[in-house]
Design an enzyme around this catalytic site. Structure first.
Site, PDB file in Angstrom:
ATOM      1  N   ASP A 198     -13.611   5.866   1.880  1.00 15.56           N
ATOM      2  CA  ASP A 198     -13.129   6.614   0.970  1.00 15.56           C
ATOM      3  C   ASP A 198     -14.071   6.846  -0.242  1.00 15.56           C
ATOM      4  O   ASP A 198     -14.478   5.705  -0.842  1.00 15.56           O
ATOM      5  CB  ASP A 198     -11.719   6.472   0.713  1.00 15.56           C
ATOM      6  CG  ASP A 198     -10.987   7.423  -0.265  1.00 15.56           C
ATOM      7  OD1 ASP A 198     -11.496   8.616  -0.149  1.00 15.56           O
ATOM      8  OD2 ASP A 198     -10.270   7.166  -1.111  1.00 15.56           O
TER       9      ASP A 198
ATOM     10  N   SER B 124     -10.565  -0.232  -3.464  1.00 17.68           N
ATOM     11  CA  SER B 124      -9.706  -0.755  -2.516  1.00 17.68           C
ATOM     12  C   SER B 124      -9.155  -2.147  -2.291  1.00 17.68           C
ATOM     13  O   SER B 124      -8.979  -2.649  -3.377  1.00 17.68           O
ATOM     14  CB  SER B 124     -10.013  -0.211  -1.198  1.00 17.68           C
ATOM     15  OG  SER B 124      -9.048  -0.194  -0.222  1.00 17.68           O
TER      16      SER B 124
ATOM     17  N   HIS C 165      -6.363   1.863  -3.877  1.00 18.88           N
ATOM     18  CA  HIS C 165      -5.678   2.008  -2.792  1.00 18.88           C
ATOM     19  C   HIS C 165      -4.769   0.709  -2.698  1.00 18.88           C
ATOM     20  O   HIS C 165      -5.162  -0.497  -2.804  1.00 18.88           O
ATOM     21  CB  HIS C 165      -6.346   1.970  -1.522  1.00 18.88           C
ATOM     22  CG  HIS C 165      -7.299   3.017  -1.241  1.00 18.88           C
ATOM     23  ND1 HIS C 165      -8.339   3.098  -0.545  1.00 18.88           N
ATOM     24  CD2 HIS C 165      -7.391   4.291  -1.832  1.00 18.88           C
ATOM     25  CE1 HIS C 165      -9.216   4.182  -0.422  1.00 18.88           C
ATOM     26  NE2 HIS C 165      -8.474   4.842  -1.321  1.00 18.88           N
TER      27      HIS C 165
END
Length: 347
Positions: free
Chosen positions: A281, A161, A188
């Site tokens: 996540d 991310s 992400h």
């Protein structure tokens, strides 16, 4: 009756709805106790122990896929808490296994018609709540695994991310172009930027980096980047399935969805990697890979832009080894080649 502040906080870890109701009612009907929370998995139990700081945890050994024992290991490794294990047979191996992992006490799961269970449970919980427990670093982080002969080629899954593009460039640059494994990536990033990301990573690394389409076979030496707005998952035969099901914990694509599908379809030939990023996540999915016999790595705090996702994975007991981004490529290559050799030996 003591105040709620003085009440002993109990965390319940079970998926059995009948047992959940039975334990909850017993606690609520007994002065001096309060249900701090009820969870269904090892990862959730570890996280809630850190959030709620219960005085004692009751863990059901009957959780699927031996999650009960995973919960004991992870709680004692990351947030030591007095644990009472409910086992099917106190005299059986499962009782001693739980105690060896750090549980303080074991008692039988309540049988139909059994009298006095609630009274005995409260007595034991009260005793255990006063015990000072120590950290058991022999938990999930240091558990050695037997490496089984693999039935197919290795597959690598990577999650990243905030700070991920730079980390990915460093990692991919360090990998040989003839890597005997495909790489599946969830990064992400704002919608509309995936095309630019794939092109940049390809130019930086020399790999074939692309967004897959539904049904694409996984090809060694190729990096498949999850498209915006869909989950990248793997189905039987190592083929890509693009899944437009709802976001998971706010993310679509979700790293946990990718990792879970790899755990289910590829099992012990999976390598999961969590890099820098905000949030958690990938943590539960990485744990699924580890529980399936796969190998798991996470970027260390010192080289992470944001030590959120790697920390969450570590705290969930999902990480076998924490590695700096500068060393990640060499470690990953070693693991992949070990798996490839095992797969060759199995043919």
């Amino acid at each position: 009756m003591p105040s709620s502040r003085a009440a002993l906080k109990v965390l319940l870890v079970t998926v059995d709805p009948q047992l959940r109701v039975q334990l909850s009612e017993a606690l609520r009907n007994t002065a001096g106790f309060v249900v701090a929370g009820v969870v269904k998995s090892a990862a959730e139990a570890t996280r809630r122990c850190q959030d709620l700081q219960p005085d004692v945890a009751v863990v059901d050994s009957a959780l699927p896929a031996e999650e009960g024992y995973t919960a004991v290991q992870d709680i004692m490794a990351f947030r030591p808490t007095p644990i009472l294990m409910l086992a099917g047979a106190v005299g059986g191996k499962e009782a001693f296994r739980a105690l060896a992992m750090g549980a303080l006490d074991v008692m039988p799961r309540p049988a139909a018609g059994r009298e006095g269970f609630a009274r005995e449970l409260m007595h034991r919980l009260k005793l255990l709540s006063g015990v000072r427990v120590i950290q058991h670093v022999r938990g999930r982080r240091h558990k050695k695994r037997e490496r089984a002969t693999l039935a197919g080629p290795p597959v690598v899954g990577i999650a990243a991310s905030l700070g991920g593009p730079r980390a990915l460039a460093i990692l991919l640059k360090g990998l040989p172009r003839d890597l005997p494994a495909p790489v599946c990536l969830v990064q992400h990033i704002s919608e509309g930027f995936v095309d630019g990301l794939t092109g940049w990573l390809a130019s930086e690394s020399g790999f074939c980096v692309r967004e897959p389409v539904d049904g694409d076979p996984l090809v060694p030496g190729t990096v498949f980047v999850a498209p915006s707005g869909v989950h990248l998952t793997i189905d039987e035969g190592d083929k890509v399935v693009l899944d437009d099901s709802p976001a998971l914990e706010g993310f679509r694509p979700s790293a946990t969805r990718l990792f879970t599908s790899l755990a289910e379809q590829c099992g012990p030939r999976t390598v999961g990697v969590v890099l820098t990023g905000m949030g958690r996540d990938g943590a539960d999915g990485l744990l699924a890979i580890r529980n399936a016999g796969g190998r798991t790595l996470a970027q260390d705090e010192a080289t992470s832009t944001v030590y959120g996702m790697p920390r969450a994975a570590v705290e969930a007991g999902a990480v076998e080894r924490v590695v700096s981004i500068d060393e990640m490529a060499s470690v990953l290559v070693g693991v992949v080649r070990e798996m490839a050799a095992a797969a060759g030996a199995g043919r």
